[in-house]
Design a protein around this motif. Structure first.
Motif, short mmCIF file in Angstrom:
data_model
loop_
_atom_site.label_atom_id
_atom_site.label_comp_id
_atom_site.label_asym_id
_atom_site.label_seq_id
_atom_site.Cartn_x
_atom_site.Cartn_y
_atom_site.Cartn_z
N THR A 7 -38.27 -44.30 -18.02
CA THR A 7 -37.06 -44.12 -18.81
C THR A 7 -35.92 -43.56 -17.96
OG1 THR A 7 -38.40 -43.72 -20.78
CG2 THR A 7 -36.10 -43.04 -20.87
N ALA A 8 -36.24 -42.61 -17.11
CA ALA A 8 -35.20 -41.99 -16.27
C ALA A 8 -34.61 -43.02 -15.30
CB ALA A 8 -35.78 -40.80 -15.51
N ASN A 9 -35.45 -43.83 -14.66
CA ASN A 9 -34.94 -44.83 -13.73
C ASN A 9 -34.10 -45.89 -14.42
OD1 ASN A 9 -36.24 -43.55 -11.61
ND2 ASN A 9 -38.06 -44.87 -11.74
N LEU A 10 -34.49 -46.28 -15.64
CA LEU A 10 -33.73 -47.30 -16.36
C LEU A 10 -32.36 -46.76 -16.77
CD1 LEU A 10 -33.51 -50.05 -17.68
CD2 LEU A 10 -34.70 -49.11 -19.69
N VAL A 11 -32.32 -45.52 -17.24
CA VAL A 11 -31.03 -44.95 -17.63
C VAL A 11 -30.11 -44.80 -16.42
CG1 VAL A 11 -29.92 -42.90 -18.57
CG2 VAL A 11 -31.95 -43.82 -19.69
N ASN A 12 -30.66 -44.39 -15.29
CA ASN A 12 -29.84 -44.28 -14.08
C ASN A 12 -29.29 -45.64 -13.65
OD1 ASN A 12 -30.26 -41.51 -13.93
ND2 ASN A 12 -32.04 -41.70 -12.58
N GLU A 13 -30.10 -46.66 -13.75
CA GLU A 13 -29.64 -48.00 -13.38
C GLU A 13 -28.52 -48.45 -14.31
OE1 GLU A 13 -31.44 -52.57 -12.84
OE2 GLU A 13 -32.72 -50.92 -13.54
N LEU A 14 -28.65 -48.20 -15.60
CA LEU A 14 -27.61 -48.59 -16.53
C LEU A 14 -26.32 -47.80 -16.30
CD1 LEU A 14 -29.71 -48.91 -19.83
CD2 LEU A 14 -28.90 -50.75 -18.33
N ALA A 40 -24.59 -49.19 -13.20
CA ALA A 40 -23.98 -50.49 -13.49
C ALA A 40 -22.71 -50.33 -14.31
CB ALA A 40 -24.98 -51.37 -14.24
N ALA A 41 -22.69 -49.36 -15.24
CA ALA A 41 -21.49 -49.13 -16.03
C ALA A 41 -20.35 -48.62 -15.15
CB ALA A 41 -21.77 -48.14 -17.16
N GLY A 42 -20.67 -47.75 -14.17
CA GLY A 42 -19.63 -47.25 -13.28
C GLY A 42 -19.09 -48.34 -12.35
N GLU A 43 -19.92 -49.32 -11.98
CA GLU A 43 -19.49 -50.42 -11.11
C GLU A 43 -19.03 -51.64 -11.89
OE1 GLU A 43 -22.81 -51.20 -8.65
OE2 GLU A 43 -22.74 -49.25 -7.62
N LYS A 44 -18.92 -51.51 -13.20
CA LYS A 44 -18.51 -52.61 -14.08
C LYS A 44 -19.43 -53.83 -13.96
CE LYS A 44 -13.65 -51.21 -14.09
NZ LYS A 44 -12.24 -51.64 -13.86
N GLN A 45 -20.73 -53.53 -13.83
CA GLN A 45 -21.75 -54.58 -13.73
C GLN A 45 -22.75 -54.47 -14.88
OE1 GLN A 45 -21.72 -57.00 -11.43
NE2 GLN A 45 -19.88 -56.15 -10.47
N VAL A 104 -23.99 -40.49 -22.70
CA VAL A 104 -23.70 -41.82 -22.17
C VAL A 104 -24.99 -42.57 -21.89
CG1 VAL A 104 -22.60 -43.08 -20.28
CG2 VAL A 104 -21.50 -41.03 -21.22
N GLY A 105 -25.96 -41.91 -21.25
CA GLY A 105 -27.23 -42.56 -20.94
C GLY A 105 -27.98 -42.98 -22.19
N ALA A 106 -28.00 -42.10 -23.21
CA ALA A 106 -28.68 -42.43 -24.45
C ALA A 106 -28.02 -43.62 -25.14
CB ALA A 106 -28.69 -41.21 -25.37
N LYS A 107 -26.69 -43.67 -25.09
CA LYS A 107 -26.00 -44.80 -25.71
C LYS A 107 -26.30 -46.12 -25.01
CE LYS A 107 -21.91 -43.98 -27.13
NZ LYS A 107 -20.43 -43.72 -27.22
N LEU A 108 -26.35 -46.09 -23.66
CA LEU A 108 -26.67 -47.31 -22.91
C LEU A 108 -28.10 -47.78 -23.19
CD1 LEU A 108 -25.00 -46.40 -19.47
CD2 LEU A 108 -24.12 -47.96 -21.22
#
Length: 330
Positions: free
Chosen positions: A253-260, A263-268, A295-299
């Motif tokens: 879960t932690a790795n997935l939230v970090n990836e999201l 991606a949101a910061g890089e507009k990807q 922010v992470g929970a929403k993503l």
């Protein structure tokens, strides 16, 4: 003034000297022709055939034919022709033209082109490489020997290597899908100790190894305390689904939230959501172990919503459903 050639007298033929009053061009031509040539009935003779040469070679009448005849006559009778045999150039008998001379160096270096047939094994190897059939390329000798011993039919012999190739392709595809799932460590359901965990029904777990519930887009939640084998079951079930031919991903879960979040910061973010949307089963481990920021929970919640009733998701958590609002604060 035209010079005439003096021919020595022949005992068997009458010749007229050049200074005799009865001499004529016709008699001079007769003197130049050897009188010892006996008559022949050969139709290709130069006396019987209008287009035959003294060497019984028929030439085509056309441009340059008279010159060709003179050269051929000189080749037969060296003393009667205007040129010596060594001076006679090669003649094209069809067109009556002098053929170009060949270089002695070129004739000495010319090597005939030889086509060497490849062995049958090499031809089979090349064909298998061209068609991307590595299993048949490696096993065609073994299969051929086995079919020869068993005296199988041609169709059976053809079917056996094709089945071996299909089986090997399925095996390589299963291995690739398991590798792309990025499991933390290899785990299989067959290695799970159900005796230590009697509350886990063996029949239900075996049903979860079938891909039908994944194809239907159903969710799966594995809830239990630490050390009860949730991760083992999650990886084992995910491995079985991947070996069944479906795409699986295993993040924490932690790795997935970090990836999201990255991606949101890089507009990807749209691209990352689209990549996970192609995954048939998302195995999310360690859910609820730590609180997520807003922010992470929403993503993460957006990812769950996109997969709802379309793509399957399996979650391993030690938090009961009553504590899930702590993860999704909104």
């Amino acid at each position: 003034m035209k010079r005439r050639r003096v021919q020595p007298p022949d005992r068997r033929s009458r010749t007229t000297p050049d200074n005799h009053p009865a001499a004529s061009p016709s008699s001079t031509a007769a003197a130049e022709t050897p009188a010892h040539d006996p008559p022949t009935d050969n139709p290709l003779s130069h006396k019987n055939h209008p287009q035959a040469t003294p060497n019984n070679k028929i030439i085509k009448r056309g441009r340059g034919s008279s010159k060709s005849n003179r050269l051929l006559n000189a080749e037969k009778s060296p003393t009667q022709g205007p040129l010596a045999p060594t001076d006679v150039p090669p003649v094209d008998l069809v067109g009556g033209r002098a053929a170009p001379e060949r270089s002695p160096d070129l004739e000495a270096t010319e090597v005939p082109y030889v086509i060497q047939a490849l062995p049958i094994d090499a031809l089979i190897d090349q064909a298998c490489r061209g068609l991307s059939l590595p299993t048949i390329r490696d096993r065609f000798d073994e299969i051929a020997d086995s079919s020869l011993r068993q005296q199988t039919s041609y169709k059976t012999f053809l079917l056996e290597p094709l089945e071996a190739e299909l089986e090997h392709r399925d095996e390589r595809r299963r291995t690739r899908l398991v590798r792309e799932a990025t499991f933390r460590r290899p785990k299989r359901i067959e290695d799970f100790n159900f005796a230590v965990n009697p509350n886990i029904p063996h029949e239900v777990v075996n049903t979860l190894t079938e891909p039908s519930w994944v194809a239907a887009g159903h969710p799966l939640c594995l809830v239990g305390d630490s050390g009860t084998g949730k991760t083992h079951l999650l990886i084992g079930i995910g491995t079985a689904i991947a070996e069944a031919g479906l795409k699986v991903r295993y993040p924490t879960t932690a790795n997935l939230v970090n990836e999201l979040s990255e991606a949101a910061g890089e507009k990807q973010l749209t691209r990352v959501y689209a990549r996970y949307d192609k995954v048939d089963l998302l195995c999310l481990d360690e859910f609820g172990y730590m609180e997520l920021d807003k922010v992470g929970a929403k993503l993460l919640f957006q990812l769950f919503t996109d997969r709802e009733e379309r793509r399957a998701i399996a979650i391993a958590t030690n938090a009961p459903f009553s504590e899930w609002p702590k993860t999704f604060t909104d």
